[in-house]
Write a protein that holds these residues in place. Structure first.
Motif, PDB file in Angstrom:
ATOM      1  N   ASP A  57      10.274-101.814   7.591  1.00 26.38           N
ATOM      2  CA  ASP A  57      10.716-103.368   7.286  1.00 26.38           C
ATOM      3  C   ASP A  57       9.457-103.870   6.274  1.00 26.38           C
ATOM      4  OD1 ASP A  57      12.717-103.945   9.192  1.00 26.38           O
ATOM      5  OD2 ASP A  57      11.282-103.975  10.889  1.00 26.38           O
ATOM      6  N   THR A  58       9.617-104.583   5.438  1.00 25.84           N
ATOM      7  CA  THR A  58       9.024-105.020   4.338  1.00 25.84           C
ATOM      8  C   THR A  58       8.571-106.663   4.623  1.00 25.84           C
ATOM      9  OG1 THR A  58       9.414-103.407   2.808  1.00 25.84           O
ATOM     10  CG2 THR A  58       8.235-105.136   2.031  1.00 25.84           C
ATOM     11  N   PHE A  59       7.403-106.854   4.562  1.00 26.70           N
ATOM     12  CA  PHE A  59       7.041-108.252   4.629  1.00 26.70           C
ATOM     13  C   PHE A  59       5.957-108.676   3.427  1.00 26.70           C
ATOM     14  CE2 PHE A  59       7.459-106.580   8.868  1.00 26.70           C
ATOM     15  CZ  PHE A  59       8.036-107.365   9.374  1.00 26.70           C
ATOM     16  N   THR A  60       6.300-110.019   2.777  1.00 23.72           N
ATOM     17  CA  THR A  60       5.636-110.326   1.598  1.00 23.72           C
ATOM     18  C   THR A  60       5.041-111.617   1.852  1.00 23.72           C
ATOM     19  OG1 THR A  60       7.240-109.580   0.147  1.00 23.72           O
ATOM     20  CG2 THR A  60       5.671-111.263  -0.689  1.00 23.72           C
ATOM     21  N   PHE A  61       3.422-111.503   1.729  1.00 26.07           N
ATOM     22  CA  PHE A  61       2.783-112.703   1.810  1.00 26.07           C
ATOM     23  C   PHE A  61       2.155-113.330   0.632  1.00 26.07           C
ATOM     24  CE2 PHE A  61       2.605-110.062   5.706  1.00 26.07           C
ATOM     25  CZ  PHE A  61       2.823-111.205   6.704  1.00 26.07           C
ATOM     26  N   VAL A  64      -2.665-114.756  -4.196  1.00 27.11           N
ATOM     27  CA  VAL A  64      -2.481-113.192  -4.403  1.00 27.11           C
ATOM     28  C   VAL A  64      -1.284-113.149  -3.355  1.00 27.11           C
ATOM     29  CG1 VAL A  64      -3.516-111.183  -3.407  1.00 27.11           C
ATOM     30  CG2 VAL A  64      -5.066-113.161  -4.291  1.00 27.11           C
ATOM     31  N   THR A  65      -0.562-111.925  -4.023  1.00 27.66           N
ATOM     32  CA  THR A  65       0.767-111.477  -3.065  1.00 27.66           C
ATOM     33  C   THR A  65       0.198-110.159  -2.650  1.00 27.66           C
ATOM     34  OG1 THR A  65       2.175-112.620  -4.709  1.00 27.66           O
ATOM     35  CG2 THR A  65       3.115-110.745  -3.348  1.00 27.66           C
ATOM     36  N   SER A  89       3.684 -96.028  11.028  1.00 26.81           N
ATOM     37  CA  SER A  89       2.603 -96.311  10.008  1.00 26.81           C
ATOM     38  C   SER A  89       2.851 -97.721   9.471  1.00 26.81           C
ATOM     39  CB  SER A  89       2.791 -95.279   8.901  1.00 26.81           C
ATOM     40  OG  SER A  89       4.038 -95.676   8.058  1.00 26.81           O
ATOM     41  N   LEU A  90       1.584 -97.852   8.720  1.00 28.32           N
ATOM     42  CA  LEU A  90       1.549 -99.420   8.349  1.00 28.32           C
ATOM     43  C   LEU A  90       0.677 -99.376   6.944  1.00 28.32           C
ATOM     44  CD1 LEU A  90       1.018-102.597   9.763  1.00 28.32           C
ATOM     45  CD2 LEU A  90      -0.854-101.891   8.403  1.00 28.32           C
ATOM     46  N   THR A  91       1.453 -99.902   5.934  1.00 32.08           N
ATOM     47  CA  THR A  91       0.741 -99.752   4.498  1.00 32.08           C
ATOM     48  C   THR A  91       0.892-101.096   4.023  1.00 32.08           C
ATOM     49  OG1 THR A  91       2.130 -97.932   4.156  1.00 32.08           O
ATOM     50  CG2 THR A  91       1.286 -98.728   2.144  1.00 32.08           C
ATOM     51  N   VAL A  92      -0.609-101.530   3.390  1.00 32.79           N
ATOM     52  CA  VAL A  92      -0.732-102.936   2.567  1.00 32.79           C
ATOM     53  C   VAL A  92      -1.250-102.543   1.276  1.00 32.79           C
ATOM     54  CG1 VAL A  92      -2.309-104.773   2.907  1.00 32.79           C
ATOM     55  CG2 VAL A  92      -1.733-103.648   4.967  1.00 32.79           C
ATOM     56  N   GLN A  93      -0.312-103.445   0.563  1.00 33.84           N
ATOM     57  CA  GLN A  93      -0.597-103.304  -0.870  1.00 33.84           C
ATOM     58  C   GLN A  93      -0.747-104.735  -1.561  1.00 33.84           C
ATOM     59  OE1 GLN A  93       3.089-101.570  -2.332  1.00 33.84           O
ATOM     60  NE2 GLN A  93       2.332 -99.593  -2.371  1.00 33.84           N
ATOM     61  N   ARG A  94      -1.844-104.859  -2.172  1.00 33.13           N
ATOM     62  CA  ARG A  94      -1.993-106.115  -3.117  1.00 33.13           C
ATOM     63  C   ARG A  94      -1.277-105.748  -4.596  1.00 33.13           C
ATOM     64  NH1 ARG A  94      -7.457-109.240  -3.673  1.00 33.13           N
ATOM     65  NH2 ARG A  94      -6.796-110.458  -5.543  1.00 33.13           N
ATOM     66  N   LYS A  95      -0.403-106.829  -4.739  1.00 36.11           N
ATOM     67  CA  LYS A  95       0.454-106.812  -5.725  1.00 36.11           C
ATOM     68  C   LYS A  95      -0.403-107.594  -6.879  1.00 36.11           C
ATOM     69  CE  LYS A  95       4.838-107.165  -6.166  1.00 36.11           C
ATOM     70  NZ  LYS A  95       6.104-107.818  -6.212  1.00 36.11           N
ATOM     71  N   GLN A  96      -0.447-107.065  -8.291  1.00 34.31           N
ATOM     72  CA  GLN A  96      -1.056-107.507  -9.184  1.00 34.31           C
ATOM     73  C   GLN A  96      -0.269-108.725 -10.004  1.00 34.31           C
ATOM     74  OE1 GLN A  96      -4.247-106.927  -9.926  1.00 34.31           O
ATOM     75  NE2 GLN A  96      -4.036-105.075  -8.495  1.00 34.31           N
ATOM     76  N   GLN A  97      -1.052-109.848 -10.362  1.00 31.86           N
ATOM     77  CA  GLN A  97      -0.503-111.089 -10.680  1.00 31.86           C
ATOM     78  C   GLN A  97       0.065-110.963 -12.124  1.00 31.86           C
ATOM     79  OE1 GLN A  97       0.840-113.427  -8.768  1.00 31.86           O
ATOM     80  NE2 GLN A  97      -0.065-112.937  -6.941  1.00 31.86           N
TER      81      GLN A  97
END
Length: 105
Positions: A67-71, A80-81, A97-105
């Protein structure tokens, strides 16, 4: 006439109650959304979470899904996304598992 009116009213009440029961059900990804929110708040302490969206589900294996969540978080006043992906087992409802990625703007 009263008998028919009573029956019609009862049908309307029962039909309406059924739709309310369906609306009250929690989505099956809600548990993992709470986990994702907790992780984002931990990674960005004191920062405001201004937006949250469920991005959907992908099947990974026969029993596991992601499941993907966008903040959107305001960090130092700038948006910041952050993507959080939670992979879990559908059979036992345990996170794999759990993965956190910061998307570049």
């Amino acid at each position: 006439m009263k008998k028919y009116l009573s029956i019609l009213m009862m049908i309307c009440i029962l039909a309406g109650g059924g739709s309310l029961a369906g609306a009250a059900q929690k989505p099956d990804y809600e548990k993992y959304g709470r986990i994702a929110i907790a992780v984002v708040k931990e990674d960005y302490p004191g920062e405001e979470v201004v937006d949250y969206q469920y991005g959907g589900r992908k099947k990974v294996t026969e029993t596991d899904v992601t499941d993907t969540f966008t903040f959107t978080v305001k960090e130092n006043g700038k948006p910041v996304t952050v993507l959080v992906m939670v992979t879990h087992n559908l059979k036992d409802n345990k996170a794999v598992s759990l993965t956190v990625q910061r998307k570049q703007q």
